[in-house]
Design a protein around this motif. Structure first.
Motif, PDB file in Angstrom:
ATOM      1  N   GLU A  50       0.837  -1.193   0.000  1.00 45.94           N
ATOM      2  CA  GLU A  50       0.000   0.000   0.000  1.00 45.94           C
ATOM      3  C   GLU A  50       0.874   1.247   0.000  1.00 45.94           C
ATOM      4  O   GLU A  50       2.085   1.159   0.143  1.00 45.94           O
ATOM      5  CB  GLU A  50      -0.906  -0.029   1.224  1.00 45.94           C
ATOM      6  CG  GLU A  50      -1.849  -1.216   1.176  1.00 45.94           C
ATOM      7  CD  GLU A  50      -2.773  -1.244   2.370  1.00 45.94           C
ATOM      8  OE1 GLU A  50      -3.909  -0.806   2.231  1.00 45.94           O
ATOM      9  OE2 GLU A  50      -2.349  -1.697   3.435  1.00 45.94           O
ATOM     10  N   SER A  51       0.251   2.397  -0.130  1.00 50.89           N
ATOM     11  CA  SER A  51       1.054   3.608  -0.190  1.00 50.89           C
ATOM     12  C   SER A  51       1.850   3.761   1.104  1.00 50.89           C
ATOM     13  O   SER A  51       1.354   3.466   2.190  1.00 50.89           O
ATOM     14  CB  SER A  51       0.175   4.843  -0.426  1.00 50.89           C
ATOM     15  OG  SER A  51      -1.047   4.711   0.232  1.00 50.89           O
ATOM     16  N   TYR A 251      -0.993 -10.365   6.310  1.00 50.04           N
ATOM     17  CA  TYR A 251      -1.184  -9.133   5.552  1.00 50.04           C
ATOM     18  C   TYR A 251      -1.500  -9.446   4.091  1.00 50.04           C
ATOM     19  O   TYR A 251      -2.388  -8.846   3.492  1.00 50.04           O
ATOM     20  CB  TYR A 251       0.062  -8.255   5.643  1.00 50.04           C
ATOM     21  CG  TYR A 251      -0.050  -6.987   4.835  1.00 50.04           C
ATOM     22  CD1 TYR A 251      -1.037  -6.051   5.125  1.00 50.04           C
ATOM     23  CD2 TYR A 251       0.799  -6.745   3.767  1.00 50.04           C
ATOM     24  CE1 TYR A 251      -1.170  -4.898   4.369  1.00 50.04           C
ATOM     25  CE2 TYR A 251       0.676  -5.591   3.008  1.00 50.04           C
ATOM     26  CZ  TYR A 251      -0.302  -4.675   3.319  1.00 50.04           C
ATOM     27  OH  TYR A 251      -0.435  -3.538   2.570  1.00 50.04           O
ATOM     28  N   ALA A 254      -5.037 -10.559   3.814  1.00 49.62           N
ATOM     29  CA  ALA A 254      -5.972  -9.444   3.925  1.00 49.62           C
ATOM     30  C   ALA A 254      -5.988  -8.612   2.646  1.00 49.62           C
ATOM     31  O   ALA A 254      -7.043  -8.233   2.138  1.00 49.62           O
ATOM     32  CB  ALA A 254      -5.592  -8.560   5.111  1.00 49.62           C
ATOM     33  N   LEU A 255      -4.796  -8.373   2.117  1.00 43.77           N
ATOM     34  CA  LEU A 255      -4.670  -7.558   0.907  1.00 43.77           C
ATOM     35  C   LEU A 255      -5.425  -8.209  -0.248  1.00 43.77           C
ATOM     36  O   LEU A 255      -6.172  -7.563  -0.980  1.00 43.77           O
ATOM     37  CB  LEU A 255      -3.178  -7.463   0.571  1.00 43.77           C
ATOM     38  CG  LEU A 255      -2.655  -6.279  -0.198  1.00 43.77           C
ATOM     39  CD1 LEU A 255      -2.982  -4.988   0.511  1.00 43.77           C
ATOM     40  CD2 LEU A 255      -1.142  -6.402  -0.360  1.00 43.77           C
ATOM     41  N   LEU A 276     -11.307  -7.808   7.007  1.00 41.69           N
ATOM     42  CA  LEU A 276     -11.315  -6.362   7.134  1.00 41.69           C
ATOM     43  C   LEU A 276     -10.248  -5.951   8.128  1.00 41.69           C
ATOM     44  O   LEU A 276     -10.336  -6.263   9.308  1.00 41.69           O
ATOM     45  CB  LEU A 276     -12.682  -5.882   7.612  1.00 41.69           C
ATOM     46  CG  LEU A 276     -13.732  -5.682   6.528  1.00 41.69           C
ATOM     47  CD1 LEU A 276     -14.971  -5.074   7.120  1.00 41.69           C
ATOM     48  CD2 LEU A 276     -13.219  -4.811   5.393  1.00 41.69           C
ATOM     49  N   LEU A 277      -9.235  -5.274   7.618  1.00 44.65           N
ATOM     50  CA  LEU A 277      -8.223  -4.755   8.528  1.00 44.65           C
ATOM     51  C   LEU A 277      -8.785  -3.495   9.143  1.00 44.65           C
ATOM     52  O   LEU A 277      -9.458  -2.716   8.484  1.00 44.65           O
ATOM     53  CB  LEU A 277      -6.961  -4.412   7.761  1.00 44.65           C
ATOM     54  CG  LEU A 277      -6.179  -5.581   7.202  1.00 44.65           C
ATOM     55  CD1 LEU A 277      -4.955  -5.065   6.500  1.00 44.65           C
ATOM     56  CD2 LEU A 277      -5.802  -6.539   8.302  1.00 44.65           C
ATOM     57  N   THR A 278      -8.497  -3.292  10.399  1.00 42.39           N
ATOM     58  CA  THR A 278      -8.966  -2.055  11.009  1.00 42.39           C
ATOM     59  C   THR A 278      -7.822  -1.056  11.015  1.00 42.39           C
ATOM     60  O   THR A 278      -6.656  -1.429  11.001  1.00 42.39           O
ATOM     61  CB  THR A 278      -9.437  -2.301  12.448  1.00 42.39           C
ATOM     62  OG1 THR A 278      -8.432  -3.076  13.085  1.00 42.39           O
ATOM     63  CG2 THR A 278     -10.740  -3.050  12.472  1.00 42.39           C
ATOM     64  N   GLY A 279      -8.183   0.193  11.034  1.00 47.05           N
ATOM     65  CA  GLY A 279      -7.184   1.245  11.184  1.00 47.05           C
ATOM     66  C   GLY A 279      -6.332   1.445   9.952  1.00 47.05           C
ATOM     67  O   GLY A 279      -6.593   0.904   8.884  1.00 47.05           O
ATOM     68  N   ASP A 280      -5.310   2.267  10.119  1.00 46.15           N
ATOM     69  CA  ASP A 280      -4.446   2.633   9.020  1.00 46.15           C
ATOM     70  C   ASP A 280      -3.063   2.048   9.222  1.00 46.15           C
ATOM     71  O   ASP A 280      -2.740   1.546  10.289  1.00 46.15           O
ATOM     72  CB  ASP A 280      -4.342   4.158   8.932  1.00 46.15           C
ATOM     73  CG  ASP A 280      -5.660   4.771   8.521  1.00 46.15           C
ATOM     74  OD1 ASP A 280      -6.252   4.290   7.547  1.00 46.15           O
ATOM     75  OD2 ASP A 280      -6.112   5.709   9.195  1.00 46.15           O
ATOM     76  N   ARG A 296      -2.324  -4.395  13.357  1.00 48.72           N
ATOM     77  CA  ARG A 296      -3.554  -4.605  12.587  1.00 48.72           C
ATOM     78  C   ARG A 296      -3.837  -6.091  12.390  1.00 48.72           C
ATOM     79  O   ARG A 296      -4.753  -6.454  11.652  1.00 48.72           O
ATOM     80  CB  ARG A 296      -3.433  -3.927  11.223  1.00 48.72           C
ATOM     81  CG  ARG A 296      -3.202  -2.432  11.316  1.00 48.72           C
ATOM     82  CD  ARG A 296      -2.865  -1.841   9.971  1.00 48.72           C
ATOM     83  NE  ARG A 296      -4.039  -1.636   9.139  1.00 48.72           N
ATOM     84  CZ  ARG A 296      -3.973  -1.426   7.823  1.00 48.72           C
ATOM     85  NH1 ARG A 296      -2.827  -1.429   7.212  1.00 48.72           N
ATOM     86  NH2 ARG A 296      -5.061  -1.235   7.135  1.00 48.72           N
TER      87      ARG A 296
END
Lengths: 345, 346
Positions: A50-51, A251, A254-255, A276-280, A296
């Motif tokens: 991710e970014s 991860y 999840a991705l 569903l991952l929570t948070g950032d 996460r």
């Protein structure tokens, strides 16, 4: 596969954060934080994440646009970790880059001809039939009209501009091309054209690609091997089919489950199976201790906070591959992060 | 209006919507003759590439072209028994942000950098509830922030947009859009700027809130995956026109228009085996100033010549029932092409 074209060992890139009049360093952004990665000759290595995960920084370290803070980068047996700009110049023939934004990566004041000719001139490449002819051949190669060498970038559409960027990268007949999100700014139908073009050129010129993207389906389509990055680390790396069929890092799981599937019949199932991952993503200035994904992760336990998991293959799991996790996901595991019931619950 | 109109009539009905912009280079036909309707609680997906007219359609619904003197909007937009194209600016202003609201693609530019997120939500609420005092509005704003899943909403109320992460910012914008219980929510590429794990969170949120509030949603996107997940019905736009319209499952299983085939063939899919090659649509989208004669898609259509030269001369109209298509190929031939030449490669 054959030998390694590029080898990165323990590569780090920390960007300093400074403060005050004297620009005192108060911290650092740990964009790439200790990565071991080889690029094999002739392959396409996909880098996803991710970014802010450091995938673009890693690409820039490979081309030595950036200098690593620590670690070592070897290209074709030569240590290029700390080479100066002048020392790097001969190597630029072999390593080129394609950028994401076809609007800002081409100088609007230069004609397409001079943009594509620039690498040939800088490197003093002899062009027996003249520079113009060489440029026109390149334009034709990437599917543009060779008569258009006198036009300016604004006269082309996004997809055509990306082709110009590809022609420029090809001008020196490099061995390795780092493509940083080369299709993400393009429309769907144009994306596919450029992906096909990149594949054709790879076959024709024996190119090696490092393909950086956040789109997991495009990466799966084009790559031979895929590395998944999270907060400056590689968390999982494997052959394409291995990784997509048997993801081991939570991860990665999840991705992949988050990608919307263009099949409305499977809608409910896709939603049910989604993790569903929570948070950032946490800040790379102050990444979590131990495993960086633990904040996460639904499988995190005490050890994850204290000990950083190494990137290893687990022998007890026959479908295993290099994964940096204390508790890798196994096949058919019921993943706890999933929605317990369909949306109506 | 007839007695049972409330049950029979769709909540939103758009008839022959046309939007043109006069520019120095010529007239831009951004949207030409769009027809669609939407019932309360339903989701309509509008897909298309850049320049297909999907965003202009949504801005026209909200009457956001009214201040631009070079924009000409014609046709009819019926929102809950009220016609919007001929309505006065004041009438539209009352609806905008109230009965209909919008979520934009880029929350950083859609929010004011100078005011706190909380104060912007309070403003949105008080514009439509002039009698509400500050305290009520503030409570409502904090409630909405909590509803869209922002942790510590009392504290975040006082933060500025730049202090939010991308996903949180998009949540805050959704909170702002929903603060007045809109009956129509237009989301223009709401997740395009977001990472895929955050996109999943936001889509989930939109779905849950829609169930809770029962609003109608228009989801504008270029991502067929997003449409497949959310929409009940889909419009495919090309060159400013709706070229295919149908119930989502139908449209994905039996796509009718060669352009829709092209879109589906262009995308690599995680739910299928890896293909050797993608099948892109050749060429690039047309300029809206100078649309090709006949079917706007004909220069890129591999089947344009299969049925004489009609495609080159005559603009096809959208025909069919629930699942309709604007294509000159006769249905039999089209089905045959799809079954034999297209479906095996999808």
């Amino acid at each position: 596969m054959s030998e390694n074209l590029l080898e990165a060992t323990g590569v780090q890139k920390h960007f300093p954060i400074t403060k005050g009049l004297f620009r005192r360093q108060v911290g650092s952004v740990r964009a790439v934080d200790g990565i071991d990665l080889d690029v094999r000759s002739g392959e396409t290595l996909g880098l996803v994440g991710e970014s802010g995960c450091g995938k673009s920084t890693l690409g820039r370290l490979f081309t030595r646009i950036l200098e690593p803070t620590a670690g070592k980068i070897v290209f074709e047996g030569q240590d290029i970790t700390h080479k100066s700009v002048t020392q790097m110049r001969p190597l630029r023939r072999d390593v080129q880059m394609i950028f994401q934004d076809p609007y800002s990566s081409l100088n609007p004041r230069h004609t397409v001809g001079s943009i594509i000719a620039a690498p040939l001139q800088i490197q003093n490449i002899p062009t027996p039939q003249g520079l113009k002819k060489a440029v026109q051949e390149l334009l034709e190669l990437v599917g543009l009209n060779p008569e258009h060498y006198n036009r300016y970038p604004h006269e082309f559409s996004g997809g055509q501009r990306q082709r110009i960027g590809i022609a420029r990268a090809l001008a020196l007949r490099p061995k390795l091309i780092i493509a940083d999100e080369p299709v993400s700014a393009l429309d769907v139908s144009i994306q596919a054209q450029v992906v096909n073009l990149l594949e054709d050129l790879q076959n024709e010129f024996d190119l090696t690609y490092v393909f950086i993207a956040h789109d997991l389906s495009v990466v799966r389509h084009i790559s031979d091997r895929v590395a998944v990055m999270y907060l400056g680390k590689v968390v999982e790396i494997a052959d394409r089919d291995d990784l997509y069929k048997n993801p081991r890092h939570p991860y990665t799981v999840a991705l992949m489950s988050a990608v919307p599937v263009p099949d409305p019949v499977r809608r409910d199932r896709a939603q049910r199976e989604r993790v569903l991952l929570t948070g950032d993503v946490p800040s790379p200035i102050n990444p979590p201790s131990g495993c960086r994904f633990r904040t996460r992760c639904w499988k995190a336990q005490d050890i994850c906070a204290t000990e950083e998991p190494p990137l290893v293959t687990r022998l007890e799991d026959p479908q295993s591959h290099l994964t940096a996790c204390h508790f890798p996901v196994v096949s058919d595991e019921v993943v706890a992060g999933r929605r317990p019931q369909p949306a109506s619950a | 209006m007839s007695v049972n109109s409330a049950t029979d009539r769709p909540f939103l009905e758009v008839k022959d919507l046309t939007v043109r912009f006069e520019t120095d280079d010529g007239i831009v036909q951004a949207v030409s003759g769009s027809n669609f309707s939407l019932r309360a609680g339903q989701t309509l997906g509008i897909v298309g590439e850049s320049g297909s007219g999907k965003s202009v359609t949504s801005l026209a619904l909200l009457g956001l072209h009214r201040t631009r003197s070079n924009a000409k909007v014609s046709g009819e937009i019926w929102l809950d028994e009220k016609e919007l194209v001929t309505a006065t600016d004041e009438e539209v202003r009352k609806l905008r942000g109230g009965k209909m609201a919008m979520i934009f693609q880029d929350p950083l530019s859609a929010m004011h950098p100078y005011f706190t997120v909380g104060s912007q939500i309070v403003e949105a609420y008080r514009v439509h509830h002039p009698s509400a005092n500050k305290k009520v509005a503030r409570e409502r704003a904090i409630d909405m922030l909590a509803r869209v899943g922002i942790p510590q909403p009392e504290r975040r109320f006082h933060d500025y947009a730049h202090q939010f992460s991308g996903g949180m910012r998009q949540r805050a914008m959704i909170a702002m859009a929903l603060v007045n219980d809109p009956k129509l929510l237009i989301a223009d590429e709401p997740t395009t700027a977001l990472d895929v794990t955050v996109q999943a969170q936001i889509l989930d949120l939109i779905r849950d809130l829609q169930e809770e509030f029962g609003s109608a949603v228009i989801m504008i996107t270029h991502d067929l995956g997003v449409v497949a997940e959310l929409a009940d019905e889909v419009l495919v736009m090309y060159g400013g026109k709706v070229i295919e319209r149908g119930p989502t499952i139908d449209l994905f299983q039996r796509p009718q228009h060669p352009y829709t085939w092209g879109l589906l063939g262009s995308m690599p899919r995680l739910d299928r085996e890896v293909r050797d090659r993608l099948n892109p649509v050749k060429g690039s989208p047309p300029s809206l100033i100078n649309l090709p004669d006949g079917c706007a898609f004909h220069p890129r259509c591999p089947y344009a010549g299969r049925n004489g030269d009609r495609s080159f001369k005559e603009v096809p109209v959208l025909i069919g029932g629930a699942h309709s298509v604007a294509c000159h190929l006769p249905p039999d031939l089209r089905n045959k092409i799809f079954q034999e030449e297209v479906a095996p490669n999808l």
